[in-house]
Design a protein around this motif. Sequence first.
Motif, PDB file in Angstrom:
ATOM      1  N   THR A   1     -19.120 -20.546  16.698  1.00  0.00           N
ATOM      2  CA  THR A   1     -18.370 -20.057  17.860  1.00  0.00           C
ATOM      3  C   THR A   1     -17.829 -21.233  18.686  1.00  0.00           C
ATOM      4  O   THR A   1     -16.767 -21.149  19.271  1.00  0.00           O
ATOM      5  N   TRP A   2     -18.588 -22.306  18.659  1.00  0.00           N
ATOM      6  CA  TRP A   2     -18.124 -23.507  19.347  1.00  0.00           C
ATOM      7  C   TRP A   2     -16.864 -24.028  18.657  1.00  0.00           C
ATOM      8  O   TRP A   2     -15.885 -24.405  19.302  1.00  0.00           O
TER       9      TRP A   2
ATOM     10  N   ALA B   1     -19.171 -25.845  25.482  1.00  0.00           N
ATOM     11  CA  ALA B   1     -20.162 -25.058  24.742  1.00  0.00           C
ATOM     12  C   ALA B   1     -21.063 -24.316  25.709  1.00  0.00           C
ATOM     13  O   ALA B   1     -21.280 -24.748  26.838  1.00  0.00           O
TER      14      ALA B   1
ATOM     15  N   GLY C   1     -20.763 -16.846  23.784  1.00  0.00           N
ATOM     16  CA  GLY C   1     -21.322 -18.196  23.897  1.00  0.00           C
ATOM     17  C   GLY C   1     -21.921 -18.487  25.250  1.00  0.00           C
ATOM     18  O   GLY C   1     -22.595 -19.464  25.455  1.00  0.00           O
TER      19      GLY C   1
ATOM     20  N   ASP D   1     -23.912 -20.437  22.201  1.00  0.00           N
ATOM     21  CA  ASP D   1     -22.908 -20.796  21.201  1.00  0.00           C
ATOM     22  C   ASP D   1     -23.557 -21.281  19.911  1.00  0.00           C
ATOM     23  O   ASP D   1     -24.467 -22.106  19.935  1.00  0.00           O
TER      24      ASP D   1
END
Lengths: 376, 315, 493
Positions: free
Chosen positions: C446-447, C438, C427, C442
Amino acid sequence: MASVSLQHIKKVYDNKVEVVHDFNLEIKDKEFVVFVGPSGCGKSTTLRMIAGLEDITGGTLKINDRVVNDVEPKDRDIAMVFQNYALYPHISVYENMAFPLRLRKMDKEEIHRRVCEAADILGITEYLARKPKALSGGQRQRVAIGRAIVRDPAVFLMDEPLSNLDAKLRNQMRAEIILLRKRIDTTFIYVTHDQTEAMTLGDRIVIMKDGYIQQVGTPQEVFDTPKNLFVAGFIGSPQMNFLQAKLVKKGQGEYAVNVQGITVPVEKKHAQVLEQKGIRDMDITLGVRPEHTTVRFDNPENAIESTITVNEMMGSELHLHVVTAAGDNVILRLPTVDLNDATRASLAAGNKLFFNFPGKVMHLFDNESTDSLVFG
Amino acid sequence: MSKKNEIPEVDIVIDEQKGVIREVKQPNLRSKAGHERRVNTGIYILLVLISVIWLAPFVFLVFQSFRSYATEDGGMVAYLLPKQWSLDNYRWLFNDPKSNFLRWYGNTLLIALFCAVIQTVMVLSVSYTLSRLRFKGRKLIMNVVLVLGMFPGFLTMITLYFLLKQLGLTQQGAIPGLILIYVASSGMGYYISKGFFDTIPKSLDESARIDGATRFQVFLKIIMPLAKPIVIYTILMAFMAPWGDYVFASYVAFGSEPNYNVAVGLYRWVNVNDYQGYFTRFCAGGVLVAVPITALFLALQKYYVEGVTGGAVKG
Amino acid sequence: MNDLDYLKLTGFSKLGYKLKKFFTGIPGRLAGALKGLGLWFVKLFRGIGSALADLGSTFVHGDWKTKLSYLVMGFGSCARGQWGRGILFFLFQTVFNLYMVNFGVAYLGKLNTLGTIETYREGRKTVYGDNSFFILLYGVLTLFFVLAFLYTWYMNVKQNRVSEQILKSGKKLKSTKDDLKSLMDEQFHKTLLALPTLGVTVFTILPIFFMILVAFTNFDATHQPPSKLFTWVGWDNFRQLLSSDNASYGNTFSQVLLWTLIWAFFATFLNYFLGMLVAIMINKKGIKLKKMWRTILVMTIAIPQFVSLLYVSKMFAADGLINSFLMRLGWISTPLPFWTDPVWARVTVIVINVWIGIPYLMLIATGILMNIPADLYESARIDGANAFQMYKKITLPYMLFVTGPYLLTSFTGNINNFNVIFLLSGGKPLSLELSGNAGYTDLLITWLYKMTVSDTNYKLAAVMGILVFLVCAVINLIVYNMIPSVKNEEDFQ
């Protein structure tokens, strides 16, 4: 050995589309019945309902007087041959034929005896060790038939078994099915879209369209006395010619047909039927089979004038496509055996030709209901 | 199919307007062949280039895994070929008491084997049912699975973690726990094998049922033998997936180092621990994981290709 | 515009017309989907209604065995000799009753507040109060259980009615042995689906349902059971994630969403066309060693991604192989910012994803290319088409037609493509411009992972999960019905 009885059988898909309507038929023991009709007429669906592969929406199906509506296919004592053979590709021909017997836990010796016997009848003994993939279409169909006959079923169902074969092989297999039927002598229900197969194989033919039975009868009956326009057009090759005509009542029990400028009297027997029905003058569709026409090279009284558009040489006979002065297309059949060179030359496209037909070959159909005015 | 720049191969054409047959000059055959050769050479150059790009990282990985830990640094260096080839890193993985590598490897293998068996049974059951059997609620099931599939997988991670924790299947119990969550919902991945089953003619089932088989016998005796490619594909996929899973494995096994799988263990070496010290060890571990998996995959490549292409075409 | 008018258009205005039709059709398709959903609910409620009516009439018309079955499940079945079914019904009822009395009722009762008794310390001892997490989890579980019980209870009543009818018509009931047999035949689907359904219900449906509820609570790092309680907060979390004032995540969310879509677009289509190109090259007549080229490419599928992607990610690091190599050559003096500059990082992940993605597409395209009938090309050649024209007029339309559904699933798959981003960049690069930890590469997924694992901000993670679902669902609804080859699955059979 079994009779099959279909009473008010109905099939509805997804609560919406009704594909078979109120189908009634009694099939006698050892009878060979053919369901025939164009694709989508419900013939295969009906067969599959008899097999138990489709649920029956309404009505009663009996095999040997036992209601089998809710009986699993395997418990109906039937065998079925599929259009695409449905051979199990991963096992040998021998195992394919032994499969139904093994499932019934039959004794090994007996299985062997039956498979060999069936293979012998069908002439496939030398292929027993092969996998289905290594066989030709005709051989595969034989194996499929073999798998059905080893079981000695009460009813033998065949769903377009010859459709995947080429024309020549089809004729040959047709003849073999006739022979086979003589040997194993059980009840057959056979589905096809090919009227020739239906005519040659069936004791009785069931002609279907749009989920309705159009006519049931022996091949001779459906050919000679079609009940409606559809049956008349469907049975017979080349197709029956249809012409717009006028039916005229000439007197007590006397009728005639006016068509394309000629008048042909209706046969006595048929005229009586018309009289009984109280039919007066009306517009009708006249049907005449190509083989019932007479080609005239002179210009006699009472013949229809026409122009040749296509001349098809079939070998023993010619199919002449002609167009009448009124613009209708008609097919005429002419045997070649008596033709001399000069006559042949006169049959080239573009030439004029006369034809007529006797009153007894005429089929008269109501324009509205399309039912035959005489038969039915 | 040929992709070459085509020159008409007919040398006589019918010119409709003039109503004559005219000759078309046949192009010089030698120049045609030459053109073809130039195109092919270009393609070869490209393919070699692509191959280099594709293979380079793996070759580098192997090189670095053989770098001597004792004389050269265990971290990243600016050169490719080790100055001194050695098995230091491998020896460390196997022998050093600080290395849990063998343990992790065993964990992962165990998980993979269990998954290969159970997941395959689940996937085949679901896909066979949805493809061959017709029953009330079939469409509903397919729609529900479609909708569930649109939720991101990690959304439910904490819930799963606590569910497993209630069952005592986290940390020390991570391995059975992981097997359970990998396998439990695996039936949802039925698409590809259903696509395969769909291509087996229906009339085989019908024929077998008329021949006297129950649906179970049809499944066992007719369909399964014909479905060998997709069975192998499913096993292969189920076996390979656990080797690469980091997210769930690290979450479930968190804090219990002996219960890591290889992905978690190696990932932590390079990203959490001092990666300059562990980099070549990571490479060696990576090689030990990649070699058998890759060999297995390449050996069964045929089935994999059949699966993905079938799946993509059928949707 | 009728068909003939359309055919007269030039290529460009054809495209324009199609695009216009596509976009103007979106509201209609969404409305259609909503209507379908609505109809489904109507059907559901009608079904429940008729089930209730059935319950009433069965009770009125049923015999005493049936009537007693309303109270004691399975009684009727046992009384009529169907022991197997009866005992199962009875066991289920017993288990349910025990569960509810000992467990379920307590949790259900607290579901509306998620617990009120705080955990506190008494000297050195901690006295645990309510645990909101378990109240919610077991509350949901209990709800599921209750629904399952109601359904089973209904089945039990229905069973009685059917049995009565069968007996009245003079037929015999199925014995337990028949029941067991039918599980291998007519009811085989139940046997096969039993385990998968249980697994999906407990490990997918239940957790998803739970997380949807979490989105409406304040379950985060500061409200962490067992020491702290959390409770219902309504739509607050959605507001926090979507509104754009300073304390909220709205700006970050829209940036991450935009990047997610860009990423999914490139990851899907770049791989698609490059993969097709490679497949065409390898399969060209006259190219030798086809199998070898394919095998080389397939290596990236075979090798576990955590090995290959982690290694490649290190290769591109500031002190990685590539930078140090280029520096040694003297081409650059400072390391290229592969993972530190937002734009560089984004381009790098897309490019490396090509490395991972091409082989799949190459395989798929190879399979399809082989299936294109050769006579199409032959007739095109006779018509005088060149290689590019044949590609444009035959290969591409054919590929797009067959791979339509694949493209769609692959697009939504890339929205959720966790592995590549997580293993490559994690990210990064992070930025003060972005809130909620974040980074520039990202994706939503994935966040979401970061929120769950590092921030334990479960409430926002749950909201994000719902939003990812909505994004995927909307894309699917818009595109799905346009794909010609998915319209009827039975067409293939």
